[in-house]
Structures are given as structure tokens and as C-alpha cells.
Design an enzyme around this catalytic site. Sequence first.
Site, PDB file in Angstrom:
ATOM      1  N   ASP A  13      37.024  24.172  46.494  1.00  0.00           N
ATOM      2  CA  ASP A  13      35.604  24.041  46.142  1.00  0.00           C
ATOM      3  C   ASP A  13      34.934  22.922  46.937  1.00  0.00           C
ATOM      4  O   ASP A  13      35.452  21.798  46.998  1.00  0.00           O
ATOM      5  CB  ASP A  13      35.445  23.721  44.643  1.00  0.00           C
ATOM      6  N   ALA A  42      43.189  30.096  39.940  1.00  0.00           N
ATOM      7  CA  ALA A  42      43.926  28.835  40.035  1.00  0.00           C
ATOM      8  C   ALA A  42      43.478  27.855  38.947  1.00  0.00           C
ATOM      9  O   ALA A  42      44.304  27.123  38.391  1.00  0.00           O
ATOM     10  CB  ALA A  42      43.731  28.224  41.415  1.00  0.00           C
ATOM     11  N   ASN A 185      30.566  35.858  29.363  1.00  0.00           N
ATOM     12  CA  ASN A 185      29.444  35.153  28.736  1.00  0.00           C
ATOM     13  C   ASN A 185      28.318  36.184  28.598  1.00  0.00           C
ATOM     14  O   ASN A 185      28.461  37.335  29.014  1.00  0.00           O
ATOM     15  CB  ASN A 185      29.052  33.893  29.519  1.00  0.00           C
ATOM     16  N   THR A 221      31.271  34.227  25.134  1.00  0.00           N
ATOM     17  CA  THR A 221      30.942  32.803  25.069  1.00  0.00           C
ATOM     18  C   THR A 221      29.429  32.663  25.176  1.00  0.00           C
ATOM     19  O   THR A 221      28.793  33.219  26.069  1.00  0.00           O
ATOM     20  CB  THR A 221      31.672  32.011  26.175  1.00  0.00           C
ATOM     21  N   ASP A 247      28.813  18.680  34.627  1.00  0.00           N
ATOM     22  CA  ASP A 247      29.234  19.701  35.599  1.00  0.00           C
ATOM     23  C   ASP A 247      29.935  20.830  34.824  1.00  0.00           C
ATOM     24  O   ASP A 247      31.009  20.616  34.271  1.00  0.00           O
ATOM     25  CB  ASP A 247      30.187  19.058  36.622  1.00  0.00           C
ATOM     26  N   THR A 249      31.174  23.550  36.064  1.00  0.00           N
ATOM     27  CA  THR A 249      32.137  24.316  36.871  1.00  0.00           C
ATOM     28  C   THR A 249      33.477  24.425  36.139  1.00  0.00           C
ATOM     29  O   THR A 249      34.015  23.416  35.678  1.00  0.00           O
ATOM     30  CB  THR A 249      32.378  23.623  38.236  1.00  0.00           C
ATOM     31  N   ALA A 250      33.993  25.634  36.039  1.00  0.00           N
ATOM     32  CA  ALA A 250      35.320  25.904  35.440  1.00  0.00           C
ATOM     33  C   ALA A 250      35.359  25.745  33.924  1.00  0.00           C
ATOM     34  O   ALA A 250      36.440  25.799  33.336  1.00  0.00           O
ATOM     35  CB  ALA A 250      36.420  25.052  36.084  1.00  0.00           C
ATOM     36  N   ALA A 251      34.208  25.570  33.282  1.00  0.00           N
ATOM     37  CA  ALA A 251      34.211  25.431  31.817  1.00  0.00           C
ATOM     38  C   ALA A 251      34.767  26.710  31.173  1.00  0.00           C
ATOM     39  O   ALA A 251      35.569  26.651  30.240  1.00  0.00           O
ATOM     40  CB  ALA A 251      32.802  25.158  31.308  1.00  0.00           C
ATOM     41  N   GLY A 252      34.356  27.869  31.705  1.00  0.00           N
ATOM     42  CA  GLY A 252      34.851  29.144  31.173  1.00  0.00           C
ATOM     43  C   GLY A 252      36.339  29.315  31.447  1.00  0.00           C
ATOM     44  O   GLY A 252      37.082  29.840  30.614  1.00  0.00           O
ATOM     45  N   ASP A 253      36.772  28.873  32.621  1.00  0.00           N
ATOM     46  CA  ASP A 253      38.198  28.961  32.966  1.00  0.00           C
ATOM     47  C   ASP A 253      39.014  28.105  32.002  1.00  0.00           C
ATOM     48  O   ASP A 253      40.077  28.510  31.522  1.00  0.00           O
ATOM     49  CB  ASP A 253      38.444  28.461  34.401  1.00  0.00           C
TER      50      ASP A 253
HETATM   51  O1  RIB Z   1      34.922  29.339  37.651  1.00  0.00           O
HETATM   52  C1  RIB Z   1      34.709  28.293  38.562  1.00  0.00           C
HETATM   53  C2  RIB Z   1      35.232  28.662  39.900  1.00  0.00           C
HETATM   54  O2  RIB Z   1      34.453  29.712  40.429  1.00  0.00           O
HETATM   55  C3  RIB Z   1      35.150  27.573  40.931  1.00  0.00           C
HETATM   56  O3  RIB Z   1      36.246  26.720  40.925  1.00  0.00           O
HETATM   57  C4  RIB Z   1      34.963  28.339  42.246  1.00  0.00           C
HETATM   58  O4  RIB Z   1      36.073  28.268  43.084  1.00  0.00           O
HETATM   59  C5  RIB Z   1      34.658  29.768  41.816  1.00  0.00           C
HETATM   60  O5  RIB Z   1      35.739  30.573  42.018  1.00  0.00           O
END
Ligand code: RIB
Length: 302
Positions: A13, A42, A185, A221, A247, A249-253
Site C-alpha cells: 500500500d 494478506a 458493507n 457492516t 484511517d 483502511t483494512a477496518a473491514g479486513d
Molecule cells: O481493504 C484494504 C485493502 O484494500 C488495502 O490494504 C489495499 O491493499 C486494498 O487491497
Amino acid sequence: MDKVLVVGSLNMDFAVYMDRRPQAGETVMAQGMKLVPGGKGANQAYALGKLGAKTSMIGAVGTDTFGQQMLKNLETVSVNTAGIQKIAGVETGKAFIEIENSGQNSISVIAGANAAVDEQMVLAQEEYFRQTDAVVMQLEIPVPAVIAAAKLAKAHGKTVVLDPAPARKDLPDELWAQVDITKPNETELALLTGMPTGTEEEVLTAARALIAKGVKYVLVTLGGDGTLLVSDSRVEKFPAYKVKAVDTTAAGDCFLAAFMSRFDGQNFAEAIDFGAKASAIAVTRQGAQTSIPTVEEVQNFQ
Ligand code: RIB
């Protein structure tokens, strides 16, 4: 789930932080940029490993430095990376992420090696499917590979989990029919079903459209409004935790991985709450894999 196999993407990223994202044709000044290991697959594998699940991953990177860094980072949390192919002459996947002060973001992905994950690569690694409890997939690798993984997981009697992101409207019924749990979501749910999701009633109707295609459980979600669990016999809402996001980013992950690390196949409440707490912590930190909390942090969160 004790053992989880993730079949999915790995991206480096490029996270750019700014007051607000530019509109079309506009230039804005950014505050800084960070290189952070990411990719939906990942991120989920990393979070599962960090939260204590025995995790393996199938995917692909290039033979470049980013690929090596991605594998190394997964290995720091004991993820088995032997199923991740290193493909010469192809670059590791990359994501360009604009993050504004509110924590909201926009993401563009260059698939790179992720595009090389195919049905053959998945089927060649059947042993991983035999040895796991659940298989978790997303949509940053080609759909035929996702379908192959879902079918193989089902054939081995494993729990099939699909994070339908990035969402697309052309997913075949053949895929939905394999899925035990999916986690869209509201925006993704609208795209997946072609139905409106502006009200809770509409969200419920759209979730039921996925149930009609064979999905057993839909976890929608709803951001600050929590999570809606829908099955053919159950509708239940679980609360979110209010935090100041820096931030998302990746909250759903993080939510999905934390949920899976606690899910015993039946008890949704405790696992969803663990996911909600973990993702609430993640949004208070910058980056994808850099934002994932430890088990102790999640347990102590209030
Ligand atoms: O879900 C977040 C991810 O989406 C980021 O890390 C980015 O690489 C995209 O794949």
C-alpha cells in the site's frame, strides 16, 4: 475457528495522508506517504495470525522487494506463506490509497501478481483445504480462482467465507451457492444485488436476496450503526463502538479476521463483538497491517 486458510491478494500500500481527497481536476497538497503491507487477503491473513488463528495463505507476489517484504510481514505473525507463489517477471500487487483527516479513503489497486492466481494454482494446493477449518476469500484475485477455492472448500466440508470486496455486480450464482458467510458493507451490498440499501429495511431485503442465492449468513457492516446478521431464520443487530477514526483502511479486513478468529460455527454474538472491538481499534491507527491490534488490546478495549 482454529485453522483458517486465506485465498486472496497481497498488495504493497502507498498510503497518502491529506486534509481532504481531491475532486476531479483538482490538486491538493498531501501531508505525507507511507509504504504499508496491505491487500485484502494478506490483511485478513495477518490479522488472523496476530489474533491467534493457525493461518495459511494461498496467493501470489512478484520476485521483487515488495513481495519479499509482504511475505516477511505475514511470517512475523506465524502465517504459513508456503502456498504463496513467487512469480518472476511480474510485479507484486500495489494499492494507492488517499486517506483524508476524517479517516475515509479512496483506493486504486494494480493487481500485478494477484492476477496470476488461477484455478490451477488453487487446485494444486488441495492439501491446504483438507487441513483447514474455514476458507476465507475476497475479490482481488480473478473470480474463477475464487469459485475454484469455494468449491474445493465445500467439497472438503469446510466453512466458506466470502468478503465480497471490491464488490462487483457480475458474481455468478454458482459462487453464491457455495458461500456460508459473506460480509458486505451497505455500499457493496447494493452493488452486489443491484438493490437499494439506503434504509435498514432495504438492507434487509438486499441481504435476503443473497440468502435466496444459497448464502447461509450475511453480515452487513453498517459503519457506526453496527452489524446486521441475516439468515433465513434470523435477523439481529449488533452494536459498533464509537471511536475517532484516523484511517479506515483494512477496518473491514480486521473485522472479518477477528470475527473468524473467535467464531465457533454457531455463536455469532461473541465473535461479532470481538470483530467490532478489533476494527474500532484498527481505525484509530494508520495503515493496513500496521493497524491490527493484539488479542490483549481487543480484550481490554472498552
Ligand atoms: O481493504 C484494504 C485493502 O484494500 C488495502 O490494504 C489495499 O491493499 C486494498 O487491497
